[in-house]
Design an enzyme around this catalytic site. Structure first.
Site, PDB file in Angstrom:
ATOM      1  CE  LYS A  67       5.356  10.240   3.028  1.00  0.00           C
ATOM      2  NZ  LYS A  67       4.130   9.448   2.805  1.00  0.00           N
ATOM      3  CE1 TYR A  73      18.849  -6.465  15.174  1.00  0.00           C
ATOM      4  CE2 TYR A  73      20.988  -6.806  14.177  1.00  0.00           C
ATOM      5  CZ  TYR A  73      19.611  -6.842  14.092  1.00  0.00           C
ATOM      6  OH  TYR A  73      19.007  -7.240  12.947  1.00  0.00           O
ATOM      7  NE  ARG A 124      12.497   7.297   2.388  1.00  0.00           N
ATOM      8  CZ  ARG A 124      11.957   8.217   1.603  1.00  0.00           C
ATOM      9  NH1 ARG A 124      12.639   9.275   1.252  1.00  0.00           N
ATOM     10  NH2 ARG A 124      10.729   8.085   1.169  1.00  0.00           N
ATOM     11  CD  GLU A 182      15.704  -8.665  17.735  1.00  0.00           C
ATOM     12  OE1 GLU A 182      15.644  -9.533  18.627  1.00  0.00           O
ATOM     13  OE2 GLU A 182      15.734  -8.940  16.524  1.00  0.00           O
ATOM     14  CB  THR A 190       6.293   9.135   7.103  1.00  0.00           C
ATOM     15  OG1 THR A 190       5.638  10.336   6.689  1.00  0.00           O
ATOM     16  CG2 THR A 190       5.675   7.945   6.373  1.00  0.00           C
ATOM     17  CG  ASP A 212      -1.264   7.316   7.372  1.00  0.00           C
ATOM     18  OD1 ASP A 212      -0.332   8.098   7.640  1.00  0.00           O
ATOM     19  OD2 ASP A 212      -1.187   6.421   6.507  1.00  0.00           O
TER      20      ASP A 212
HETATM   21  C1  LIG Z   1       3.901   8.108   2.665  1.00  0.00           C
HETATM   22  C2  LIG Z   1       2.716   7.523   3.291  1.00  0.00           C
HETATM   23  C3  LIG Z   1       2.751   6.243   3.867  1.00  0.00           C
HETATM   24  C4  LIG Z   1       3.882   5.271   3.687  1.00  0.00           C
HETATM   25  O1  LIG Z   1       5.116   5.658   4.042  1.00  0.00           O
HETATM   26  P1  LIG Z   1       6.389   4.857   3.522  1.00  0.00           P
HETATM   27  O2  LIG Z   1       7.452   5.396   4.414  1.00  0.00           O
HETATM   28  O3  LIG Z   1       6.556   5.230   2.082  1.00  0.00           O
HETATM   29  O4  LIG Z   1       6.141   3.401   3.713  1.00  0.00           O
HETATM   30  C5  LIG Z   1       1.624   5.799   4.537  1.00  0.00           C
HETATM   31  N1  LIG Z   1       0.534   6.566   4.623  1.00  0.00           N
HETATM   32  C6  LIG Z   1       0.453   7.784   4.065  1.00  0.00           C
HETATM   33  C7  LIG Z   1      -0.795   8.571   4.207  1.00  0.00           C
HETATM   34  C8  LIG Z   1       1.540   8.296   3.372  1.00  0.00           C
HETATM   35  O5  LIG Z   1       1.448   9.497   2.794  1.00  0.00           O
END
Ligand SMILES: *Cc1c(COP(=O)(O)O)cnc(C)c1O
Length: 418
Positions: free
Chosen positions: A227, A52, A233, A54, A224, A198
């Protein structure tokens, strides 16, 4: 297979083995997925999960941070260096919590916020109605032009100047074209809004130099890590110096408790991999493969939203093929071609049974597939979709079986990293 897992819990061990087999034998065309390296996978399965921590390095609420502090600092430094950002928070649990943290840092409940509409290619967390972000804020939404399939920057400007949102999200989940960060930044400046980019889908392309960077244009950048960036993840928030404190406070204690330190380690490994010259080659090949795949599909009569792609992603409107997205995705999956059904802009069909199919090249490029394989995949997709559109179900099943056989053969030549 892990012998400890097999001995303790054979049911789960068998399921993991079955998923490993399934991943090896299918052609993964889902644009938000990838295969991590053995090093990233190894980091996720470490004793760091037992700790942990925090707080932030040097300011923790638990003792025993002799190892975790330098670990998190290293991950954060690698993120700053890779993207050229002033600040990096590597603690968000995933992309959606990272976006929530951006809201928490920049807005109050009830404030007007702006993002791309989900059916136009935005993400749920950009203010869509069923999401907390659509319920707790006052969302206004932009889309793409009907004639071009591209973001309507005139609409973005008009809406921003009329509504003066606290923050504007750019980026999304089904955008096949380059995002014009400087144009968004100029609109945000005029409207007095903070620009949040994003980059969840395209972070790896940006790191590899295959898509322009939002750094210097967007004050806050969420992403994220699992991807195109090819990490575990997880998620990160990059920001300029002026927003660093607010971002950190929003993640902890605003939204989260202890960070997932095994994930932080794996993010650090992925960032190290993404900083190698070979990753730039990977990012370039992802885009090259997507362009070739898009061209091959277009030649076979597939209708591509915006006419093609600039990045890793292709959005197909199946309407002219006489098939809906969901049955097509299911038939393709039975043929070993993993895709997802998706709404297309101005879709007349329902979100759970839409007109489109979303595909991409990050995962198959990781396996080493190239332009010849893209043309083969386009041919298979055409065969399956055309067979499905016909009236002879038995004939369609025969086509699916044959393609499945051929897909299996292809996958044996391009092993998953292990
Ligand atoms: C995948 C994605 C998210 C969310 O990611 P999670 O890990 O699934 O919560 C947010 N914004 C965009 C543009 C995404 O492609």
């Amino acid at each position: 297979m892990n012998p400890d897992l097999q001995a303790t819990d054979p049911a789960i061990a068998d399921l993991v083995a079955a998923e490993e087999r399934r991943q090896a034998e299918t052609v993964k065309l889902i644009p938000s997925e990838n295969y991590v390296s053995p090093a990233v996978l190894a980091a996720t399965g470490t004793v760091l999960t037992n700790k942990y921590s925090e707080g932030y390095p040097g300011r923790r609420y638990y003792e025993g941070q002799q190892v975790i502090d330098p670990l998190e600092e290293l991950a954060s430094r690698r993120a700053r260096e890779l993207f050229g950002a002033d600040h990096a928070n590597v603690q968000p649990y995933s992309g959606s919590p990272a976006n929530l943290a951006a809201y928490m840092a920049l807005a109050e409940p009830g404030d007007t916020i702006m993002g791309m509409a989900l059916p136009m290619g935005g993400h749920l967390t950009h203010g869509w109605s069923v999401s907390a972000t659509g319920k707790w804020f006052n969302p206004v939404r932009y889309g793409v032009r009907r004639d071009t399939g591209r973001i309507d920057m005139d609409e973005v400007r008009e809406l921003a100047l009329a509504e003066r949102p606290k923050l504007i999200f750019c980026g999304g989940t089904a955008i096949p074209r380059t995002i014009d960060f400087p144009a968004f930044a100029e609109i945000a400046r005029e409207a007095g809004s903070v620009l949040v980019a994003d980059i969840a889908h395209i972070a790896g392309l940006i790191a590899g130099g295959a898509h322009p960077s939002p750094v210097g244009h967007a004050e806050v950048i969420t992403t994220t890590t699992h991807k195109t960036l090819r990490g575990p993840r997880g998620a990160m928030i990059l920001s300029d110096e002026a927003h660093a404190k607010a971002v950190d406070k929003a993640v902890f204690p605003g939204l989260q408790g202890g960070p997932h330190n095994h994930t932080t380690a794996a993010i650090a490994v992925a960032l190290h991999e993404a900083a190698q010259p070979s990753f730039a080659d990977y990012a370039a090949q992802v885009v090259r493969n997507a362009v070739v795949l898009a061209e091959a599909l277009a030649e076979r009569g597939f209708d591509l939203v915006s006419g093609g792609t600039d990045n890793h992603l292709i959005l197909i409107d199946l309407t002219p093929k006489g098939v809906a997205g969901k049955p097509a995705a299911k038939a393709l999956d039975r043929a070993g071609l993993e895709t997802n059904y998706n709404t297309v802009p101005y879709d007349p069909r329902k979100p759970f049974d839409p007109s489109g199919l979303r595909i991409g090249t990050p995962a198959i490029t990781t396996r080493g597939m190239g332009e010849a394989e893209m043309r083969q995949i386009a041919a298979w997709m055409d065969e399956v979709v055309t067979a499905l559109a016909g009236s002879d179900e038995d004939a369609a099943e025969k086509v699916i079986d044959r393609v499945h056989h051929e897909v299996r053969e292809l996958t044996t030549r391009f092993p998953v990293p292990a």
